[in-house]
Design an enzyme around this catalytic site. Structure first.
Site, PDB file in Angstrom:
ATOM      1  N   LYS A   8       1.114  -1.242  -0.271  1.00 51.14           N
ATOM      2  CA  LYS A   8       0.097  -0.031   0.015  1.00 51.14           C
ATOM      3  C   LYS A   8       0.725   1.420  -0.090  1.00 51.14           C
ATOM      4  O   LYS A   8       1.630   1.482   1.185  1.00 51.14           O
ATOM      5  CB  LYS A   8      -0.657   0.552   1.336  1.00 51.14           C
ATOM      6  CG  LYS A   8      -2.833  -0.299   1.049  1.00 51.14           C
ATOM      7  CD  LYS A   8      -3.034  -0.448   2.151  1.00 51.14           C
ATOM      8  CE  LYS A   8      -4.190   0.680   2.281  1.00 51.14           C
ATOM      9  NZ  LYS A   8      -5.035   0.100   3.626  1.00 51.14           N
TER      10      LYS A   8
HETATM   11  C1  E4P Z   1      -8.671   1.144   3.482  1.00 51.60           C
HETATM   12  O1  E4P Z   1      -7.816   0.609   2.967  1.00 51.60           O
HETATM   13  C2  E4P Z   1      -8.239   1.875   5.084  1.00 51.60           C
HETATM   14  O2  E4P Z   1      -7.498   1.453   5.643  1.00 51.60           O
HETATM   15  C3  E4P Z   1      -9.380   2.307   5.209  1.00 51.60           C
HETATM   16  O3  E4P Z   1     -10.576   1.666   5.381  1.00 51.60           O
HETATM   17  C4  E4P Z   1      -9.102   4.136   5.985  1.00 51.60           C
HETATM   18  O4  E4P Z   1      -9.828   4.055   6.188  1.00 51.60           O
HETATM   19  P1  E4P Z   1     -10.736   5.660   8.015  1.00 51.60           P
HETATM   20  O5  E4P Z   1      -9.593   5.797   8.468  1.00 51.60           O
HETATM   21  O6  E4P Z   1     -10.902   6.482   7.585  1.00 51.60           O
HETATM   22  O7  E4P Z   1     -11.334   4.329   8.903  1.00 51.60           O
END
Ligand code: E4P
Length: 246
Positions: A91
């Site tokens: 990622k």
């Molecule tokens: C997706 O890969 C991310 O981990 C994630 O959903 C982040 O979103 P949030 O920090 O707003 O929960």
């Protein structure tokens, strides 16, 4: 629409995989920060072990934790080498404070290391990530909406410069437009992340997300309904009565 689980918690991951319908795991540094302090790779190895226990076909997205392109490459290579998991995706944030990381996305992709390009808020960002070779483009569904709260100056600057318009704060619109714009990159899939309730799952999927990644609580909530309970309760009671009738 496929479902992934969005957590770094081992118990939650195991429960989610045990449902038998979850096709992937997404993590991020903030999710890790909720877990007891430990070695990053050692904890990731436990996630990989769980994935193997449940078939080993699940996609696993692991995020780099640097804003320096060279360090990001080193970290991604370390994940690949040490975890040796065939469905690993690295990622990579699309940008940070004016620096774009599309070159990092490109570099990994050219080396055959699939990238989940993350923290995407607009269809154009997502399309550029797909053009750089990203396998997944992760749109942050609720954070897109949150873009209308606070940040007055920053938002005015983007609106004024023609970088975004008001439709770019409607996550369903952003997912829909991204789906159209990435048509020429058939290997790229949209992940809707930052999901906060069951309805977000439905609307993100209907808008065109290939994958929706959700926290464990939402997976459980999605299955409950008082009319389901009523129907099942009735079936069990009626049948028990019939069995006990002479
Ligand atoms: C997706 O890969 C991310 O981990 C994630 O959903 C982040 O979103 P949030 O920090 O707003 O929960």
């Amino acid at each position: 629409m496929k479902l992934y689980v969005d957590t770094a918690n081992l118990v939650d991951i195991e429960q989610a995989l045990d449902l038998g319908i979850v096709e992937g795991i997404t993590t991020n540094p903030s999710l890790f920060a909720k877990e007891p302090k430990s070695d990053y790779i050692a904890h990731l190895q436990k996630i990989v072990d769980l994935a193997h226990k449940y078939g080993g076909t699940q996609s696993l997205s692991v995020e780099v934790f640097s804003a320096d392109p060279k360090e990001m490459i080193v970290q991604g290579e370390q994940f690949v080498k040490e975890l040796n998991y065939p469905h690993l995706r690295v990622k990579v944030q699309v940008s940070y404070k004016g620096t774009s990381y599309l070159n990092v996305v490109r570099e990994f992709s050219q080396r055959g290391i699939p990238v989940n390009c993350t923290a995407l808020m607009t269809p154009v960002q997502a399309t550029m990530a797909a053009a750089a070779g990203a396998k997944y483009v992760s749109l942050f569904y609720n954070r897109i909406k949150d873009g209308l709260n606070g940040f007055e100056e920053e938002r005015a600057a983007l609106l004024g410069a023609g970088v975004v318009d008001m439709t770019d704060f409607d996550p369903n619109n952003v997912v829909r437009e991204t789906r159209d714009l990435i048509e020429n990159y058939p290997n790229a899939e949209i992940i809707a992340g930052s999901i906060r309730n069951v309805l977000d799952v439905k609307y993100a999927g209907l808008a065109g997300a290939h994958i929706v990644t959700v926290g464990p609580k939402i997976l459980n909530q999605a299955m409950g309904h008082y009319k389901t309970d009523e129907a099942v309760g009735q079936f069990l009671t009626d049948f028990a009565k019939w069995l006990s009738t002479e």
